[in-house]
Design a protein around this motif. Structure first.
Motif, PDB file in Angstrom:
ATOM      1  N   CYS A  59      -2.418   0.957  -4.262  1.00  0.00           N
ATOM      2  CA  CYS A  59      -1.972  -0.388  -3.991  1.00  0.00           C
ATOM      3  C   CYS A  59      -1.452  -1.181  -5.118  1.00  0.00           C
ATOM      4  N   SER A  78       4.348  -4.784   6.751  1.00  0.00           N
ATOM      5  CA  SER A  78       5.340  -3.690   7.076  1.00  0.00           C
ATOM      6  C   SER A  78       6.710  -3.705   7.486  1.00  0.00           C
ATOM      7  N   MET A 113       0.747  -1.163   0.091  1.00  0.00           N
ATOM      8  CA  MET A 113       0.118   0.046   0.086  1.00  0.00           C
ATOM      9  C   MET A 113       0.952   1.055   0.034  1.00  0.00           C
ATOM     10  N   CYS A 135      -4.515   7.537  -2.176  1.00  0.00           N
ATOM     11  CA  CYS A 135      -4.138   6.015  -1.781  1.00  0.00           C
ATOM     12  C   CYS A 135      -3.890   5.225  -2.776  1.00  0.00           C
ATOM     13  N   ASN A 186      -3.751  -4.699   9.346  1.00  0.00           N
ATOM     14  CA  ASN A 186      -4.066  -5.748   8.305  1.00  0.00           C
ATOM     15  C   ASN A 186      -5.406  -6.050   8.809  1.00  0.00           C
ATOM     16  N   ARG A 215       0.304   0.406   8.695  1.00  0.00           N
ATOM     17  CA  ARG A 215      -1.116  -0.307   8.211  1.00  0.00           C
ATOM     18  C   ARG A 215      -1.477  -1.195   9.323  1.00  0.00           C
ATOM     19  N   THR A 222      -6.832  -1.346   6.893  1.00  0.00           N
ATOM     20  CA  THR A 222      -6.680   0.096   6.826  1.00  0.00           C
ATOM     21  C   THR A 222      -5.083   0.566   6.670  1.00  0.00           C
ATOM     22  N   MET A 223      -4.843   1.653   5.831  1.00  0.00           N
ATOM     23  CA  MET A 223      -3.317   2.262   5.774  1.00  0.00           C
ATOM     24  C   MET A 223      -3.627   3.723   6.275  1.00  0.00           C
TER      25      MET A 223
END
Length: 126
Positions: free
Chosen positions: A98, A55, A34, A96, A74, A72, A78-79
């Protein structure tokens, strides 16, 4: 289908802070790197930060290092982007994005994006 809900943008004075959020749905979140990009008026969209699915790999553009923190959750799909010591030159629409496996954070940093969010405005006044 893939959907991002971005929030947290707004108007802040120089030196202030904002926290952006990007809630994702429509794909397997843990299978995606992300990231955040931004576009200032009259300029091209540029990379800001990226984070791998676990991460453990994080990239920042030089201009935000030491001021912005990407993270983030998981479990919540959400980031986040914590933005501190904001400057007027940080003013932009923040997007945002990905990159889904086999792409990762490195490819996302290079602009290989599978899906974009709609953007949230960040304005920093001097």
């Amino acid at each position: 289908q893939v959907q991002f809900v971005e929030s947290g943008g707004g108007l802040v004075k120089a030196g202030g802070s904002l926290r952006l959020s990007c809630a994702a749905s429509g794909f397997t979140f843990v299978h995606a790197a992300m990231g955040w990009f931004r576009q200032a008026p009259g300029k091209e969209r540029e990379f800001v930060a990226a984070i791998s699915w676990g991460s453990n790999t994080i990239f920042y553009t030089d201009s935000v290092k030491g001021r912005f923190t990407i993270s983030r959750d998981n479990d919540k799909n959400t980031m986040y982007l914590q933005m501190n010591s904001l400057k007027p030159e940080d003013t932009a629409v923040y997007y945002c994005a990905c990159a889904i496996r086999p792409l990762g954070a490195l490819e996302l940093q290079a602009g290989q994006v599978d899906h974009w969010g709609q953007g949230t405005q960040v304005t920093v006044s001097s």
